[in-house]
Every structure is written in C-alpha cells, then in structure tokens.
Design a protein around this motif. Sequence first.
Motif, mmCIF file in Angstrom:
data_model
loop_
_atom_site.group_PDB
_atom_site.id
_atom_site.type_symbol
_atom_site.label_atom_id
_atom_site.label_comp_id
_atom_site.label_asym_id
_atom_site.label_seq_id
_atom_site.Cartn_x
_atom_site.Cartn_y
_atom_site.Cartn_z
ATOM 1 N N UNK A 17 0.829 -1.192 0.000
ATOM 2 C CA UNK A 17 0.000 0.000 0.000
ATOM 3 C C UNK A 17 0.867 1.247 0.000
ATOM 4 N N UNK A 18 0.298 2.352 -0.472
ATOM 5 C CA UNK A 18 1.017 3.624 -0.478
ATOM 6 C C UNK A 18 1.045 4.265 0.896
ATOM 7 N N UNK A 19 1.678 5.416 0.977
ATOM 8 C CA UNK A 19 1.744 6.164 2.228
ATOM 9 C C UNK A 19 0.345 6.597 2.635
ATOM 10 N N UNK A 20 0.034 6.565 3.926
ATOM 11 C CA UNK A 20 -1.302 6.973 4.365
ATOM 12 C C UNK A 20 -1.542 8.461 4.145
ATOM 13 N N UNK A 21 -2.817 8.802 3.922
ATOM 14 C CA UNK A 21 -3.229 10.187 3.719
ATOM 15 C C UNK A 21 -4.230 10.566 4.796
ATOM 16 N N UNK A 22 -4.562 11.845 4.859
ATOM 17 C CA UNK A 22 -5.562 12.320 5.804
ATOM 18 C C UNK A 22 -4.950 13.116 6.928
ATOM 19 N N UNK A 23 -5.820 13.694 7.740
ATOM 20 C CA UNK A 23 -5.411 14.577 8.825
ATOM 21 C C UNK A 23 -4.449 13.929 9.818
ATOM 22 N N UNK A 24 -4.546 12.612 10.010
ATOM 23 C CA UNK A 24 -3.712 11.903 10.975
ATOM 24 C C UNK A 24 -2.617 11.061 10.327
ATOM 25 N N UNK A 50 -12.787 11.344 1.361
ATOM 26 C CA UNK A 50 -12.859 10.123 2.151
ATOM 27 C C UNK A 50 -12.871 10.506 3.624
ATOM 28 N N UNK A 51 -13.617 9.741 4.418
ATOM 29 C CA UNK A 51 -13.747 10.077 5.834
ATOM 30 C C UNK A 51 -13.671 8.824 6.691
ATOM 31 N N UNK A 52 -12.967 8.934 7.813
ATOM 32 C CA UNK A 52 -12.972 7.899 8.842
ATOM 33 C C UNK A 52 -13.533 8.503 10.115
ATOM 34 N N UNK A 53 -14.359 7.726 10.829
ATOM 35 C CA UNK A 53 -14.858 8.141 12.128
ATOM 36 C C UNK A 53 -14.642 7.005 13.108
ATOM 37 N N UNK A 54 -14.107 7.354 14.276
ATOM 38 C CA UNK A 54 -13.807 6.373 15.311
ATOM 39 C C UNK A 54 -14.708 6.639 16.514
ATOM 40 N N UNK A 73 -18.624 13.920 27.114
ATOM 41 C CA UNK A 73 -17.250 13.626 27.527
ATOM 42 C C UNK A 73 -16.725 12.304 27.001
ATOM 43 N N UNK A 74 -17.318 11.815 25.916
ATOM 44 C CA UNK A 74 -16.902 10.532 25.336
ATOM 45 C C UNK A 74 -15.992 10.759 24.140
ATOM 46 N N UNK A 75 -15.203 9.749 23.851
ATOM 47 C CA UNK A 75 -14.258 9.853 22.742
ATOM 48 C C UNK A 75 -14.980 9.819 21.396
ATOM 49 N N UNK A 76 -14.500 10.643 20.470
ATOM 50 C CA UNK A 76 -14.910 10.601 19.066
ATOM 51 C C UNK A 76 -13.794 11.245 18.256
ATOM 52 N N UNK A 77 -13.489 10.662 17.097
ATOM 53 C CA UNK A 77 -12.480 11.263 16.219
ATOM 54 C C UNK A 77 -12.917 11.098 14.769
ATOM 55 N N UNK A 78 -12.670 12.155 13.963
ATOM 56 C CA UNK A 78 -12.999 12.139 12.532
ATOM 57 C C UNK A 78 -11.800 12.693 11.772
ATOM 58 N N UNK A 79 -11.476 12.051 10.649
ATOM 59 C CA UNK A 79 -10.453 12.599 9.754
ATOM 60 C C UNK A 79 -11.002 12.601 8.336
ATOM 61 N N UNK A 80 -10.475 13.519 7.534
ATOM 62 C CA UNK A 80 -10.855 13.667 6.125
ATOM 63 C C UNK A 80 -9.615 13.581 5.248
ATOM 64 N N UNK A 81 -9.821 13.186 3.999
ATOM 65 C CA UNK A 81 -8.761 13.236 2.989
ATOM 66 C C UNK A 81 -9.419 13.377 1.622
#
Length: 169
Positions: A17-24, A50-54, A73-81
């Motif tokens: 696979x190629x290098x990862x992309x996105x905010x993280x 593209x979007x990931x949500x955790x 106060x719960x965890x949530x994370x979103x990244x876009x590319x």
Amino acid sequence: MATMLALATATAPVAAQGAPIGDDAAACTSGTGSAIRVNVTGLKDRTGRLKLELYPANEEDFLKDDRDLVKEGKFFRRIWAQTPASGDVALCIKAPAPGRYALLFTHDRDGKNKFNFWRDGAGFVSTAKLGRSRPKLEQAELTVGRGVTSVTIRTQYLRGLSGFAPYTG
C-alpha cells in the motif's frame, strides 16, 4: 468474531500500500501512540472526499452524533482526505489508547459532507454485506493495540433493492 477479524487484518501486508493520507497520516508513520491504518479497496470512482470516524465500541455510542458524544465527555475522532486521483488508498486515524473501538469509513462522492444514501459509499472492517438496515456494531468493531493496527475496508455502495454491497464495476 470481530476480534479474530481485527487480529487477522492487523497482520495484512502494508508494503504493497502507499503512504497513508488524511489529517492523521503522521500517526501511522511516527511510531508513537496508537493508530489505525485503513487500506481502502473497491472505490467506485476517484471523486469527492474520504472520511474515517472512530467511535466508542458500544451500542449506545455507535454512530451517535459527534456533538452529543463530545458533550457527554466521550471519545470521538474524525479525519478527512481528498480522494487521490489514482493508486492505492490508505488512510490513518489516531486512537486515544489501545482498546476496542468502532470504525466507519465513508466515500463522500459529492463532497457535501452529508451522507447521500443513493450516491455515497461506506464500509466497515467486517466483510459482510451491509444490506439495507442500519449497520451493526459487530461490523465496525476492532481492537487497536500499541502502535499501528492495519485493517482493510472494502467500500460498499447502494446496489438496487438489496441494499449496500461491494462495487463490482
């Protein structure tokens, strides 16, 4: 079952696979902290974003509005590319710590930041066909360890009356 799937995919070859992309993206290459590298397959086209949500891995919080999760106060994370024009697609998202999470991938083909049931794609770590009903937590669960956990998600799009299924071209 989800644990076995997460463990099996965590050992998937990454070199192809190629290098990862996105905010993280840096979280998958820095060697520090916990992160998830998502190798995406089956994109219908190379439009939009593209979007990931955790999410926390429990029924109450899975796919809950992010504003509510944060307010509680719960965890949530979103990244876009941006969708790359060609080549392999790998995204990266940081996890707060090793543990169980639920991961959602979406292909926002029109770039409007709102899921279009008729047009956009979605995927989870499970290889099960999504169908027409709300996704189940088991389809999205994975165990994240220390370092980078690698998974593959096959994108699914609406395929007539049977609901969402992998795109076959």
